[in-house]
Design an enzyme around this catalytic site. Structure first.
Site, PDB file in Angstrom:
ATOM      1  N   ARG A  54       0.838  -1.739   0.104  1.00  0.00           N
ATOM      2  CA  ARG A  54      -0.131  -0.064  -0.495  1.00  0.00           C
ATOM      3  C   ARG A  54       0.815   1.408  -0.264  1.00  0.00           C
ATOM      4  O   ARG A  54       2.014   1.709   0.883  1.00  0.00           O
ATOM      5  CB  ARG A  54      -0.898   0.082   1.073  1.00  0.00           C
ATOM      6  N   ASN A 144      -6.515   8.443   3.100  1.00  0.00           N
ATOM      7  CA  ASN A 144      -5.946   8.156   3.855  1.00  0.00           C
ATOM      8  C   ASN A 144      -7.306   8.673   4.732  1.00  0.00           C
ATOM      9  O   ASN A 144      -6.674   9.744   5.472  1.00  0.00           O
ATOM     10  CB  ASN A 144      -4.656   7.556   3.932  1.00  0.00           C
ATOM     11  N   GLU A 145      -7.902   8.103   6.539  1.00  0.00           N
ATOM     12  CA  GLU A 145      -8.043   8.990   6.767  1.00  0.00           C
ATOM     13  C   GLU A 145      -8.724  10.385   6.983  1.00  0.00           C
ATOM     14  O   GLU A 145      -7.832  11.265   7.635  1.00  0.00           O
ATOM     15  CB  GLU A 145      -6.866   8.572   7.953  1.00  0.00           C
ATOM     16  N   ASN A 285      -7.723   1.792  10.000  1.00  0.00           N
ATOM     17  CA  ASN A 285      -6.446   1.784  10.080  1.00  0.00           C
ATOM     18  C   ASN A 285      -6.419   1.885  11.881  1.00  0.00           C
ATOM     19  O   ASN A 285      -6.750   2.754  11.701  1.00  0.00           O
ATOM     20  CB  ASN A 285      -5.853   3.374   9.869  1.00  0.00           C
ATOM     21  N   TYR A 287      -5.313   0.810  15.118  1.00  0.00           N
ATOM     22  CA  TYR A 287      -4.006   0.456  15.992  1.00  0.00           C
ATOM     23  C   TYR A 287      -4.241  -0.002  18.166  1.00  0.00           C
ATOM     24  O   TYR A 287      -4.023   0.014  18.148  1.00  0.00           O
ATOM     25  CB  TYR A 287      -3.789   2.292  16.190  1.00  0.00           C
ATOM     26  N   GLU A 360      -4.143  -0.838   8.021  1.00  0.00           N
ATOM     27  CA  GLU A 360      -2.503  -0.374   8.912  1.00  0.00           C
ATOM     28  C   GLU A 360      -2.912  -1.217   9.781  1.00  0.00           C
ATOM     29  O   GLU A 360      -4.291  -0.794  10.181  1.00  0.00           O
ATOM     30  CB  GLU A 360      -2.652   1.653   9.329  1.00  0.00           C
ATOM     31  N   TRP A 409       1.607  -1.063   9.230  1.00  0.00           N
ATOM     32  CA  TRP A 409       2.370   0.134   8.771  1.00  0.00           C
ATOM     33  C   TRP A 409       3.159   0.011  10.201  1.00  0.00           C
ATOM     34  O   TRP A 409       3.354  -0.667  11.734  1.00  0.00           O
ATOM     35  CB  TRP A 409       1.314   1.186   9.466  1.00  0.00           C
ATOM     36  N   GLU A 416       6.846  10.266  10.967  1.00  0.00           N
ATOM     37  CA  GLU A 416       5.467  10.356  10.992  1.00  0.00           C
ATOM     38  C   GLU A 416       4.351  11.870  11.456  1.00  0.00           C
ATOM     39  O   GLU A 416       3.645  11.969  12.606  1.00  0.00           O
ATOM     40  CB  GLU A 416       5.573   9.634  12.089  1.00  0.00           C
ATOM     41  N   TRP A 417       4.356  12.514  10.178  1.00  0.00           N
ATOM     42  CA  TRP A 417       3.622  13.173  10.344  1.00  0.00           C
ATOM     43  C   TRP A 417       4.116  14.673  11.472  1.00  0.00           C
ATOM     44  O   TRP A 417       4.655  14.892  11.484  1.00  0.00           O
ATOM     45  CB  TRP A 417       1.995  13.324  10.561  1.00  0.00           C
ATOM     46  N   PHE A 425       7.447   2.737  13.117  1.00  0.00           N
ATOM     47  CA  PHE A 425       7.064   1.772  13.572  1.00  0.00           C
ATOM     48  C   PHE A 425       7.766   0.534  11.844  1.00  0.00           C
ATOM     49  O   PHE A 425       6.549   0.173  12.139  1.00  0.00           O
ATOM     50  CB  PHE A 425       5.624   2.687  12.283  1.00  0.00           C
TER      51      PHE A 425
END
Length: 469
Positions: A54, A144-145, A285, A287, A360, A409, A416-417, A425
């Protein structure tokens, strides 16, 4: 920008002064340089034995100025090369069209997601991608999100375009009570527009499938009281159903209408023609999980979910001082594997067994100068996390959830943003100075896991059974 790429919203945001934007003051200019190292990374995928990868296309690499400029042939060429390299190794590309980013030009021209004009722009961009790559790409995700992009971009202001009310965050402009719903409305209709283009013009010949990927947290009521149980359902409505109900049912969730009906935009008659099961699959996604406490009548402390525009459902990671699961290197991320089965079951029951991809799922290690490289390579906690969450995923499949795929992920440690390079990760450790990739224990474990289950599938297929993981 290299090879004609235009500025996007995150390029501008990450270069603004002050560490309050990106935690470590870094930016994504180079990140881990997959742009130049993609062949090396494809070899790592082959080494793992994965059959799909992905990745996201940068809108500003294809259209540096959105519709206000020309198509960038170097951008088309790069993604063609990546897709061909994947297919050469029998790895299917799973492509996301927008992963938080869009050309900066759209923000400057008309305010990006706050304007309905972006719906046509997104459709124009999506069609360029379908034409260029759809002969080989069979799995598309529009966004995405988008639920996270909207909440952090227009409610808390910690993502670009950094809009929020003063009581919600440190912004110079914005309205946290109304703008998130306008932006979400335009994202939902942009998604539906792209899906309509694909289904009517490309799906028959290209034979692909198209959906959307949302962030999903499983919410447990903090007590068995009917009020806290109802609060947990509101929390799901304001995070997940906010987007999926319009896309699948053509209307916003009743739980949202009850609290903020006047703030929700209206779908027009013409919109409803495209909002008719406007997705082939749901991507999630997932977590972590959180507790939820009712705030309808109580005077809740300020926190996630405690405002009316957030569902009056205060979210917390602890109950009576005890965390919901083992804490990780990232705040608000707890190990709660049963949440995977629960959220998948919830989606199956609410959305009539729509196919699901786990897009993710992964475990964060906080990067620290005091930790040795060896400690990151021996990532036992990540192995335990993946094993437990995959077991929970398998339980959901046994109970009838139509899960079509699972993605970890992430392949390598990366940018990471807003956390920059402070969280790792990856299955492969990246030296952020040399960018050298080194397999962690989790990479070895995952390679064996894939090989073991591929052997089981092959054996069952040989005897007349079919099974997918």
């Amino acid at each position: 920008m290299e090879d004609g790429k235009g500025l996007n919203n995150w390029d501008v945001f990450s270069h603004q002064p002050g560490k309050d934007k990106i935690l470590d003051g870094s930016n994504g200019d180079v990140a881990v340089d997959q742009y130049h190292r993609y062949l090396e990374d494809v070899d790592l995928m082959e080494e793992l034995g994965v059959n799909s990868y992905r990745f996201s296309i940068s809108w500003a690499r294809i259209l540096p100025q959105g519709k206000f400029g020309e198509i960038n042939p170097a951008g088309i060429n790069y993604y063609n090369n990546l897709i061909d390299a994947l297919l050469l190794k029998a790895i299917q590309p799973f492509v996301t069209l927008s992963h938080y980013d869009f050309p900066r030009e759209l923000e400057e021209r008309y305010g990006s997601w706050l304007s309905s004009e972006i719906q046509e722009d997104f459709g124009y961009y999506a069609e360029i991608c379908f034409k260029a790559f759809g002969d080989r790409v069979k799995y598309w995700a529009t966004f995405n999100e988008p639920n996270i992009a909207v909440m952090h971009g227009y409610r808390t202001g910690i993502y670009p375009p950094s809009r929020c009310s003063k009581s919600f965050g440190n912004c110079t402009k914005g309205d946290s009570e109304t703008e998130p719903f306008i932006a979400a409305h335009n994202m939902i209709l942009s998604h539906a527009h792209a899906v309509h283009i694909y289904r009517t013009k490309y799906k028959k010949d290209q034979g692909g499938t198209i959906g959307i990927v949302l962030n999903t947290i499983w919410f447990e009521p903090i007590s068995n009281s009917s009020r806290d149980v109802a609060a947990a359902e509101r929390a799901r409505a304001f995070l997940i159903n906010w987007f999926l109900d319009p896309i699948i049912f053509g209307k916003y969730p009743e739980k949202m209408k009850e609290l903020i009906g006047c703030s929700l935009p209206t779908f027009l008659r013409k919109d409803l023609k495209t909002l008719d099961k406007a997705t082939d699959f749901i991507g999630i996604n997932h977590y972590t999980s959180l507790y939820v406490k009712d705030c309808l009548d109580a005077a809740c402390q300020s926190g996630m979910g405690s405002r009316r525009s957030e569902g009056l459902a205060c979210q917390t990671g602890t109950r009576d001082g005890v965390p919901i699961g083992e804490p990780t290197g990232m705040e608000w991320y707890y190990v709660y594997p049963q949440g995977m089965e629960k959220v998948l079951t919830y989606l199956k029951e609410r959305y009539d067994k729509t196919a699901i991809f786990v897009a993710e799922n992964g475990y964060p290690d906080a990067d620290s100068p005091h930790e040795s490289t060896e400690s990151y390579l021996h990532d036992v906690k990540r192995v335990e996390y993946m094993s437990s969450y995959l077991n929970s995923l398998a339980a959901a499949i046994r109970n009838g959830v139509d899960v079509r795929g699972y993605f970890v992920w992430s392949l390598v440690d990366n940018f990471e943003w807003i956390f920059g390079f402070t969280q790792r990760f990856g299955l492969y450790y990246v030296d952020f100075t040399t960018l050298k990739r080194t397999p962690k224990l989790s990479a070895t474990w995952y390679r064996h896991f894939i090989a073991k289950h591929n052997a089981v599938i092959a054996n069952k297929t040989h005897h007349g059974y079919k099974q997918s993981l």
